[in-house]
Design a protein around this motif. Structure first.
Motif, PDB file in Angstrom:
ATOM      1  N   LEU A 104       0.840  -1.197   0.000  1.00 49.24           N
ATOM      2  CA  LEU A 104       0.000   0.000   0.000  1.00 49.24           C
ATOM      3  C   LEU A 104       0.872   1.244   0.000  1.00 49.24           C
ATOM      4  CD1 LEU A 104      -2.930  -0.588   2.508  1.00 49.24           C
ATOM      5  CD2 LEU A 104      -2.991  -0.552   0.009  1.00 49.24           C
ATOM      6  N   LEU A 124      -8.266   0.113  -2.551  1.00 47.91           N
ATOM      7  CA  LEU A 124      -8.054  -1.187  -1.904  1.00 47.91           C
ATOM      8  C   LEU A 124      -9.290  -2.093  -1.996  1.00 47.91           C
ATOM      9  CD1 LEU A 124      -6.345  -3.091  -0.254  1.00 47.91           C
ATOM     10  CD2 LEU A 124      -6.932  -1.804   1.803  1.00 47.91           C
ATOM     11  N   ILE A 169      -1.954  -7.715   1.666  1.00 48.06           N
ATOM     12  CA  ILE A 169      -1.861  -6.260   1.639  1.00 48.06           C
ATOM     13  C   ILE A 169      -0.733  -5.861   2.583  1.00 48.06           C
ATOM     14  CG2 ILE A 169      -3.085  -4.086   2.097  1.00 48.06           C
ATOM     15  CD1 ILE A 169      -4.313  -5.800  -0.156  1.00 48.06           C
TER      16      ILE A 169
END
Lengths: 370, 88
Positions: free
Chosen positions: A151, A159, A175
């Motif tokens: 991220l 997302l 993630i």
């Protein structure tokens, strides 16, 4: 967990890459990669040392013309093989070959469900479409595929759509909230990180904090895209598995406890793996560290919310045993989400607020001067 | 079963670690850790011995009655067959 056996090894066979991702920590020049015979010799040594889980990564692994030859060799040595790739070079035929070679999982970097955002991050136009096409080839062969998504500011807002894409493809995802400094110490990429406040939504999402398990046994959620997958309760009292049951090998034969802990313990062009693993002072030092040895973090009241990485402590804070700003920020935010009133890390408390270490301060000065 | 030769599933990842065989099946990623006798049987199967030969060697190695060794060997191999870790 067994004693100090290198059960899981992360082997970058090249740093060359056909993408130029904005957040990447590598230098993509080739300064003399290990040759085919050198890698085969290392694989033999790893098998003899007890390595079972082998992750081939890069750079882009398929840029090595000998990559399938290396895979076949590794298969004959009975390794459990996982791959990390951007998948740009995976065709239907190559996917079938990977299946035949018993590859257990292919982790593919996908940064967004929006092709424009993904391609802007990789700096390769059309890369999103090519990676997705390859994922479908891999899935059609019955291979386990996982999306890895670090991220950063560019992709945080998308997302939800990325997770929906993974669901639609029937694959798991990881993630990763970590953007690491470059291996040469350059911290400019840290400017791409989201602030702890911006990550609040991720931390508050119970479906991301747990581990959703797919039918094929793979897990989705927040985690590390570079992890060996061996973190957890098995390492109670030890900061992480690095140097205990895992290590990292660079394309030049350097051996590190972890890719995020660039402390070269030896080089496989001049030394035997087992000698480095068992006798190098660097590995001995890492193995001797216990959570209770951490001068600041051991007495931190919000330690259980912290995902402190020893390697990042070294790279960002300048001290393998020390605290560092990013870990403290995220731990405080997680503690707040969990209902702790006014959480303050031991490091921040000790410094009466956020006083940055000299190393961190220097990196911020670099960022500000860009 | 006794005259049969058992073959390890070629798709498996496995390693002998500190005297025990650890096996990972790529189909489901399940990790199997074999005990001492199962490790012995696994290694004999790897070298291509028949079930009867493996049982005889097990009897000698662990000082158990041949009938018991035969029964234990066949039970383990049946289990490994069910899990897809070996083929007959």
């Amino acid at each position: 967990m067994v004693g100090s056996v290198p059960l899981s090894v992360h082997f970058d066979v090249t740093y060359r890459c056909n993408e130029r991702c904005v957040h990447c920590y590598l230098d993509h020049e080739d300064y003399g990669e290990l040759e085919t015979t050198e890698i085969k010799n290392i694989l033999i040594q790893l098998a003899a040392s007890g390595t079972l889980m082998l992750t081939f990564s890069g750079g882009e692994i398929f840029l090595r013309e000998d990559f399938f030859e290396l895979l076949e060799f590794a298969k004959d040595l009975h390794f459990d093989i996982a791959l990390k790739s951007n998948a740009l070079m995976i065709t239907a035929a190559r996917a079938a070959r990977l299946r035949a070679l018993g590859v257990r999982q292919v982790q593919v970097s996908v940064y967004s469900a929006d092709p424009e955002i993904h391609d802007a991050i990789t700096k390769v136009r059309g890369s999103f479409a090519r990676s997705l096409k390859a994922i479908r080839f891999l899935k059609s062969q019955g291979l386990r595929v996982k999306i890895a998504c670090p991220l950063m500011k560019q992709n945080l807002a998308g997302l939800r759509q990325l997770r929906a894409l993974a669901d639609e493809l029937g694959i798991s995802y990881v993630i990763d909230m970590t953007i690491t400094p470059k291996l040469d110490g350059d911290t400019s990429v840290l400017a791409l990180r989201n602030s702890a406040e911006d990550l609040l939504g991720v931390m508050q999402d119970p479906t991301l904090q747990g581990k959703a398990v797919l039918d094929d046994g793979s897990e989705s959620g927040v985690g590390s895209a570079v992890s060996s997958g061996m973190e957890g309760d098995a390492y109670d009292g030890i900061p992480c598995s690095a140097g205990h049951n895992t290590c990292y090998i660079s394309p030049y034969g350097d051996v590190y406890p972890c890719v995020q802990m660039p402390v070269a313990a030896g080089n496989l062009r001049t030394e035997k793996f087992d000698e480095i693993w068992r006798r190098s002072p660097q590995f001995e030092r890492v193995r001797a560290i216990r959570d209770s040895d951490l001068p600041v973090c051991a007495k931190c009241s919000i330690r259980k919310y912290c995902e402190r990485c020893p390697g990042l402590a070294q790279m960002e804070g300048g001290d393998l045993l020390g605290a560092y700003e990013r870990a403290c920020e995220l731990a405080e935010m997680k503690a707040r989400v969990a209902g702790v009133a006014n959480p303050v890390s031991a490091w921040h408390a000790q410094n009466d607020g956020k006083i940055l270490s000299p190393a961190t301060l220097s990196s911020l000065v670099q960022i500000a001067s860009l | 079963m006794s005259s049969e030769t058992i073959t390890l599933n070629p798709q498996l990842a496995w390693r002998e670690i500190e005297g025990r065989v650890v096996v990972i099946s790529p189909a489901d990623s399940v990790v199997h850790e074999l005990n001492e006798t199962a490790t012995f049987i696994w290694k004999q199967a790897e070298s291509g011995r028949s079930v009867a030969e493996i049982a005889d060697l097990l009897s000698l190695e662990f000082c158990v009655e041949p009938t018991q060794a035969r029964s234990d060997t066949e039970e383990l191999l049946r289990m490994l067959l069910q899990k897809g870790l070996v083929t007959s």
